[in-house]
Design a protein around this motif. Structure first.
Motif, PDB file in Angstrom:
ATOM      1  N   LYS A   1       0.879  -1.188   0.000  1.00 23.96           N
ATOM      2  CA  LYS A   1       0.000   0.000   0.000  1.00 23.96           C
ATOM      3  C   LYS A   1       0.902   1.220   0.000  1.00 23.96           C
ATOM      4  O   LYS A   1       1.522   1.548   1.008  1.00 23.96           O
ATOM      5  CB  LYS A   1      -0.925  -0.011   1.222  1.00 23.96           C
ATOM      6  CG  LYS A   1      -1.800   1.240   1.359  1.00 23.96           C
ATOM      7  CD  LYS A   1      -2.810   1.354   0.236  1.00 23.96           C
ATOM      8  CE  LYS A   1      -3.744   2.544   0.480  1.00 23.96           C
ATOM      9  NZ  LYS A   1      -4.688   2.738  -0.645  1.00 23.96           N
TER      10      LYS A   1
ATOM     11  N   GLU B   1      -0.033   8.030  -1.361  1.00 25.91           N
ATOM     12  CA  GLU B   1      -0.660   8.593  -2.557  1.00 25.91           C
ATOM     13  C   GLU B   1      -0.490  10.102  -2.587  1.00 25.91           C
ATOM     14  O   GLU B   1      -0.411  10.762  -1.547  1.00 25.91           O
ATOM     15  CB  GLU B   1      -2.145   8.230  -2.606  1.00 25.91           C
ATOM     16  CG  GLU B   1      -2.394   6.732  -2.724  1.00 25.91           C
ATOM     17  CD  GLU B   1      -3.878   6.397  -2.761  1.00 25.91           C
ATOM     18  OE1 GLU B   1      -4.683   7.321  -2.499  1.00 25.91           O
ATOM     19  OE2 GLU B   1      -4.226   5.248  -3.045  1.00 25.91           O
TER      20      GLU B   1
ATOM     21  N   GLU C   1      -0.072   6.684   3.950  1.00 22.40           N
ATOM     22  CA  GLU C   1      -0.082   5.302   4.403  1.00 22.40           C
ATOM     23  C   GLU C   1       0.966   4.504   3.636  1.00 22.40           C
ATOM     24  O   GLU C   1       1.141   4.694   2.433  1.00 22.40           O
ATOM     25  CB  GLU C   1      -1.476   4.694   4.198  1.00 22.40           C
ATOM     26  CG  GLU C   1      -1.603   3.271   4.734  1.00 22.40           C
ATOM     27  CD  GLU C   1      -2.994   2.704   4.549  1.00 22.40           C
ATOM     28  OE1 GLU C   1      -3.268   1.620   5.080  1.00 22.40           O
ATOM     29  OE2 GLU C   1      -3.799   3.360   3.858  1.00 22.40           O
TER      30      GLU C   1
ATOM     31  N   LYS D   1       2.005   0.457   3.745  1.00 24.21           N
ATOM     32  CA  LYS D   1       1.921  -0.894   4.299  1.00 24.21           C
ATOM     33  C   LYS D   1       2.962  -1.776   3.613  1.00 24.21           C
ATOM     34  O   LYS D   1       3.057  -1.786   2.380  1.00 24.21           O
ATOM     35  CB  LYS D   1       0.521  -1.467   4.106  1.00 24.21           C
ATOM     36  CG  LYS D   1      -0.535  -0.790   4.984  1.00 24.21           C
ATOM     37  CD  LYS D   1      -1.865  -1.513   4.917  1.00 24.21           C
ATOM     38  CE  LYS D   1      -2.873  -0.888   5.866  1.00 24.21           C
ATOM     39  NZ  LYS D   1      -4.187  -1.566   5.814  1.00 24.21           N
TER      40      LYS D   1
END
Length: 1193
Positions: free
Chosen positions: A550, A553, A566, A568
């Motif tokens: 992830k 953005e 974020e 991940k």
């Protein structure tokens, strides 16, 4: 066999380059082994590792340290030469050599002088394998001599002349840095007119009076000794021609007075360099500095070009106000002719500098150390270049090779020494010297002949961990002479690994191009030469790659908000994961607004400086992955600035500005506003809008306005704050462009004409002295225009006019400059007076009991004496015979009919009433006289509902009704109608009973009613015009206790078997009858309820209200709503007057209605009136609720 790295034919992927370079360095280390255990056993010729610079300038106030460090096995010994002869350090008590080193320390701090030890030094490091020598180190003490004393005469010269103040600093070692200051140690300002040359002189292209001062001081700073020397101050006085005439010219010597020419503008001439051409020589790699300084008036500007070429863009710099051209890292390609051009308004001159770039020797290929085994061949190559081309000479162990001991294994071929079939006695250190007139290069390279069995230098049982699907490089660093061969094996009994799957590098490294999980295991490296064999085991583990599943953005946020990224990550569980966040490839700011929580980064209260690239870096010990996202911080733009007004004309001006920061959201448009400081100070008005790409706007202006402008930038987030106002600009006065608007002419009195208009505002006045020329004349007359000029007002009254005469009017603006254009002509009227005549022939036609139509004849137009606004009818209700007597106390109603209408309707009249009316004509002044009164009567109408209805004195079989008459009888009451019907326990309605009651009654008793039964009553009054609105009520007769006990006993009988059988037989019979009826009905076709009810409509009952057409079950709420089960009469059993206005719900008979076994109604409903029970349509069945609903209004 030569021990070196051979180039691998197989091309490697780019990702392996860094690691392969590392492995190459490992192989090169075999020439000078770095492993401590290996060094203990291997012999090695000396290698110079550190030495002082060739040109070594020392500080004479400190001890002299001449460095010379070397390595070798056995450790080398050191000796020195000075000026070409042996330097015996033991005989000089001030000189010591550092133990284990060749570094000399000469102690001159206590005694001795630095000049004594000035000379050329060279160090030699020697062991049993050879001798290495250092460069020739030229040791010179730094010098910072004083200026020679000289007498400097004051300089006097005329304004505009050129001047050169010489510095001529003393020669120092190294050369000093020159700068000019005053007595206060403040640097003298320099410009295109005044500047310092490369030689330190101060040049004036032309002098000004402000150049007069007595403290022009040249300073020389000697950095090596940290001293500054100062020249004697120079006095300069600049005088004008007038001042010069006041002096005694005879007292001025030629050196004091430069020129007697008058102060005039002149074309440029060069102060330096002299002549039209000059030459410049520079060495390769240095900085080329070319200088041209010109004098002239006005001050010349310098330009540079290169003939037949262009200046190198990345290496060219301009200094000293473009008077100095510098090219760094100069090379032979920079040779050529450079031209400087000096230009002013009176002409231009040029000077050509021919540049030649020479080169001290520089390496093309320096000789490299050789490690050979006995019997092998090798070469030493020494290649250098320079301008002129350098001469190559060889030395062996510091001795010219021509006189060195002979070695049959070597052969000299110019810049190359070729070795063949070397033996251990061939070991030596060779020196290559490349020299020309500008310098020399000296390089040491040894030849070391060794015989050693294989040794593996990589640690045993080394564990390699590699990410899956990446190359795995297993190290096997080795040493041996002759060069060993390398083989790799996997597992305990594996065969040698081949090139088809693996890559075997010549430095011993095994490469697995794409490592998989099955590549895990133990690998063995085996090294062999003719002197022996060695092996080593290493272990390989394959790990899962780290992946970002992830990614952060891209985000666009407004300043002051919060943003979150974020990241991940999935990784091999046996490896330790570290997640690091970077901003613009650097650390995050140490700010509490940045919060890192597990796999999130949050930035609160975002600022402009927070914009940039945020990178999530996931690290393990084996791999690293990263993902980035850009944060754009947006906001409304910053205000524009630097507003400037140009092209200032009478009616236009150009406004330019510099946009503020758009805060990462492109500017869409600019809004320009203006303020009129003369007429509306502090009030800003919209001027225009322009595209966000523009930074100028041509603005249209009005005369006689003191303009200031401001600009606001607009982007998608909103509008910026306004810019600072521009300078004010007052436009010239002019005649008005426009005339007043809203011009009207209306009289306020019968004998005047009031002319009004909307004045011009200050912005529209176009100049001082705003006035108005008011003109008027009668429209239908032949009179000339009458005019008057009034001040800046909005009204003028013309007196003595005839009543209500049309006029032509015009109002023209003027000011001190002139008149506005010819105004438009407006039509007006003089004042009105009251009408003189009343309408005649008034006629009344009564339409119905509440509506009458009135007609009248119009009055003559001339009698109106004003604008006809219409006719007004006054009407009122009056008793017969009292029309004139009580008029003063009667409430009159008024209806106005617009324009010339001659008839109208009077609505809302009360039935059965006596009315009177009159008609008057109306103009702008008021009403005329009234017409004679006309009287008329309205016919009877239907009455309102009775005012109240009460049920009193209930008994077993009777109920007494009491009521009040209608509040509005609207005629003579003829009778009351009472209808009622019972309601059973299932809320079904029984037969309807209709009674007529005399009009003089207010109480009525109903007898022979059923005990303990609820009844619903419908009650209304009647006149000759018909039935009025109804009022409803419900009541219950009282209970008979004896019958109640009998009913209880009947309940007991109902539980008997014979009674149950009887009821079943009756039910069966009823079912058979229903089937027969159904068959007969189907044979006879459909018989809609609507058709049956249309045939028996009740003519006496008024239709229900339009807003309610049907309803089903019984209800005791408002009677126009559907009735619900369980409804009850209000406790006071009184129906209010407003409730009685609703239509009475009458539950009439349903002709086609059917019931199922439980008694509920089925069938078709109709919206028509039903027939009264008196006409023989009563039935024991429940009446249709729909018909009952439609029975009354």
């Amino acid at each position: 066999m030569q021990l070196k790295i051979m180039p691998k034919k197989k091309r490697l992927p780019a990702g392996r380059v860094a690691l392969i370079l590392f492995l190459c360095q490992m192989i090169s280390a075999l020439e000078v082994p770095l492993d401590p255990k290996l060094l203990e056993d291997l012999v090695q010729p000396p290698t110079i590792t550190q030495q002082s610079p060739k040109d070594y300038i020392i500080d004479p106030r400190e001890n002299i340290v001449i460095q010379c460090e070397a390595k070798g096995k056995p450790p080398p010994s050191f000796s020195w030469t000075r000026n070409g002869t042996h330097f015996d350090i033991d005989k000089d008590p001030l000189v010591t050599m550092k133990p284990g080193s060749g570094t000399l320390t000469i102690n001159i701090m206590n005694e001795g002088k630095a000049e004594t030890y000035e000379g050329v030094y060279q160090c030699t490091a020697r062991n049993e394998r050879g001798a290495a020598i250092s460069n020739n180190i030229v040791v010179r003490p730094s010098r910072s001599p004083l200026w020679t004393k000289e007498k400097l005469e004051p300089i006097t010269l005329r304004n505009g002349q050129s001047l050169v103040l010489p510095c001529r600093p003393p020669l120092g070692l190294p050369p000093p840095i020159i700068f000019w200051m005053d007595n206060s140690f403040q640097r003298l300002p320099q410009s295109e007119r005044v500047s310092q040359g490369l030689n330190g002189d101060l040049y004036f292209s032309n002098v000004l009076p402000e150049d007069t001062r007595e403290d022009y001081i040249c300073y020389a700073r000697f950095n090596h000794t940290q001293t500054i020397q100062q020249k004697q101050p120079i006095s300069v006085k600049v005088i004008s021609v007038d001042e010069l005439n006041d002096t005694i010219a005879a007292n001025l010597s030629d050196t004091e007075f430069y020129s007697a020419k008058p102060n005039r503008e002149r074309p440029p001439t060069f102060l330096t360099p002299e002549g039209n051409t000059s030459n410049k020589e520079e060495l390769r790699g240095n900085v080329l500095s070319l200088e041209c300084i010109a004098e002239g008036l006005p001050t010349p500007v310098i330009y540079w070009i290169k003939e037949d070429g262009t200046l190198p863009t990345n290496r060219t710099f301009y200094r000293n106000f473009k008077k100095t051209l510098q090219i760094i890292q100069v090379s032979e390609a920079d040779s050529g002719n450079y031209q400087c051009i000096a230009k002013n308004a009176l002409g231009a001159i040029h000077h050509t500098i021919s540049v030649t770039v020479k080169a001290a020797p520089y390496w093309i290929l320096a000789p490299q150390n050789l490690v050979l085994s006995p019997g092998e061949d090798g070469t030493l190559i020494c290649r250098a270049n320079g301008n002129p081309k350098p001469r190559i000479s060889w030395l062996s162990n510091g001795v010219p090779i021509e006189i060195a001991p002979n070695d049959p294994s070597r052969k000299i071929d110019g810049d190359t020494i070729i070795f063949s079939n070397v033996q251990e006695r061939s070991s030596a250190v060779y020196q290559c010297n490349a020299s020309n007139e500008y310098g020399y290069l000296l390089a040491n390279a040894f030849v070391n002949v060794l015989a050693e069995p294989p040794r593996i230098l990589t640690s045993a049982n080394t564990l390699y961990q590699v990410i899956a699907n990446r190359p795995a490089l297993l190290d096997c660093a080795f040493f041996g002479s002759p060069l060993p061969t390398i083989e790799w094996f996997k597992g305990a009994k594996g065969s040698a690994l081949r090139d088809d799957i693996y890559v075997l590098h010549e430095n011993g490294t095994l490469e697995i191009p794409v490592a998989q999980k099955d590549s895990t295991g133990t690998y063995t490296c085996v090294a062999r030469n003719k002197l022996g064999m060695a092996k080593n085991e290493v272990h390989l583990e394959i790990k899962d790659p780290t992946r970002i599943i992830k990614q952060p953005e891209y985000a666009v946020v407004q300043r002051g908000s919060t943003v979150s990224f974020e990241c991940k990550v999935k990784h091999d569980h046996t490896l330790t994961l570290t997640i690091t966040w970077l901003k613009d490839n650097g650390e995050l700011p140490s700010d509490g607004r940045f919060t890192v929580d597990k796999d999130h980064l949050e930035v609160a209260d975002v600022r402009d400086s927070d914009g940039g690239a945020y990178t999530c870096v996931a690290n393990t010990t084996l791999d690293m992955v990263s993902a980035s996202a850009v944060l754009s911080v947006v906001d409304v733009p910053n205000p524009p600035f630097d507003l400037e007004l140009t092209d200032q004309l009478d009616k236009s001006v150009q406004l330019s500005w510099t946009p503020g920061d758009d805060n990462n959201s492109p500017i869409i448009e600019f809004i320009i506003e203006y303020e009129d400081a003369m007429h509306e100070a502090g009030l800003w008005h919209h001027q225009t809008k322009v595209s966000g790409m523009q930074t100028t706007a041509q603005l249209k202006l009005s005369p006689y306005v003191n303009y200031s402008f401001r600009v606001m930038a607009v982007n998608s987030l909103g509008r910026s704050l306004p810019s600072e106002p521009s300078e004010q600009y007052l436009t010239k006065a002019a005649e008005p462009d426009t005339n007043p608007t809203a011009v009207e002419g209306l009289g306020s009195e019968p004998d005047n004409l009031v002319i009004t208009w909307k004045p011009l505002n200050g912005f529209e006045s176009n100049g001082p002295g705003l006035q108005y020329k008011v003109s008027w004349r009668q429209k239908d007359g032949d009179d000339e225009w009458a005019s008057v000029v009034v001040a800046n007002v909005s009204k003028y009254i013309v007196s003595g006019t005839p009543t209500f005469v049309p006029y032509l009017i015009k109002v023209q603006a003027l000011n001190d400059v002139g008149f506005a254009p010819e105004p438009a002509v407006v039509r007006g009227h003089s004042g009105e007076d009251l009408p003189m005549v009343a309408p005649g022939n008034v006629r009344v036609n009564v339409v119905n009991s509440t509506l009458a139509e009135v007609h009248w004849d119009p009055v003559p137009p001339k009698s109106i004496r004003g604008h006809l606004q219409g006719y007004r009818i006054y009407y009122w209700k009056a008793q017969e015979g009292s029309l004139k007597r009580n008029r003063r106390h009667i409430e009159k109603k008024i209806l106005t009919f617009q324009d010339s209408k001659t008839h109208g309707m009077l609505p809302g009249l009360e039935p059965f009433s006596h009315y009177a009316l009159n008609v008057r004509v109306v103009n702008g002044k008021g009403e005329g006289p009234a017409s004679p009164d006309r009287v008329f009567n309205t016919p009877e109408g239907v009455p309102s509902a009775p005012s109240s209805l009460k049920i009193v004195n209930p008994t077993l079989d009777s109920l007494t009704l009491e009521w009040d008459p209608p509040s509005r009888p609207n005629g003579i009451l003829t009778e009351y109608t009472l209808k009622y019907q019972p309601i059973n326990s299932t809320h079904e309605l029984g037969p309807l009973v209709d009674l007529k009651i005399p009009a003089n009654k207010t109480r009525w008793t109903l007898k022979n009613l059923n005990f303990s039964t609820r009844y619903k009553f419908y009650f209304y009054a009647q006149t000759a015009a018909g039935s009025g609105s109804q009022i409803t009520e419900e009541a219950v007769t009282t209970v008979d206790e004896g019958k109640l006990a009998m009913a209880s006993r009947q309940v007991d009988i109902a539980t008997q078997g014979w009674f149950i059988g009887l009821m079943c037989a009756v039910a069966l019979l009823i079912l058979i009858l229903l089937i027969v009826c159904f068959i007969r009905r189907n044979k006879g076709g459909k018989y809609p309820v609507k058709e049956k009810e249309d045939a028996h409509a009740d003519p006496e009952i008024q239709p229900m209200k339009e807003d309610d057409g049907t309803f089903g079950e019984y209800s005791d709420a408002e009677d126009h709503k559907p009735l619900k089960k369980g409804s009850r009469t209000p406790s006071d059993r009184t129906v209010k007057k407003e409730d009685s206005d609703d239509s009475l719900v009458d539950y009439g008979e349903g002709v086609n209605g059917q019931f199922n076994e439980d008694g509920s109604f089925i069938g078709q409903y109709s919206g028509k009136k039903e027939k009264e029970p008196a006409e023989g349509n009563e039935s024991s069945e429940a009446p249709s609720p729909v018909n009952a609903m439609n029975s009354f209004v």
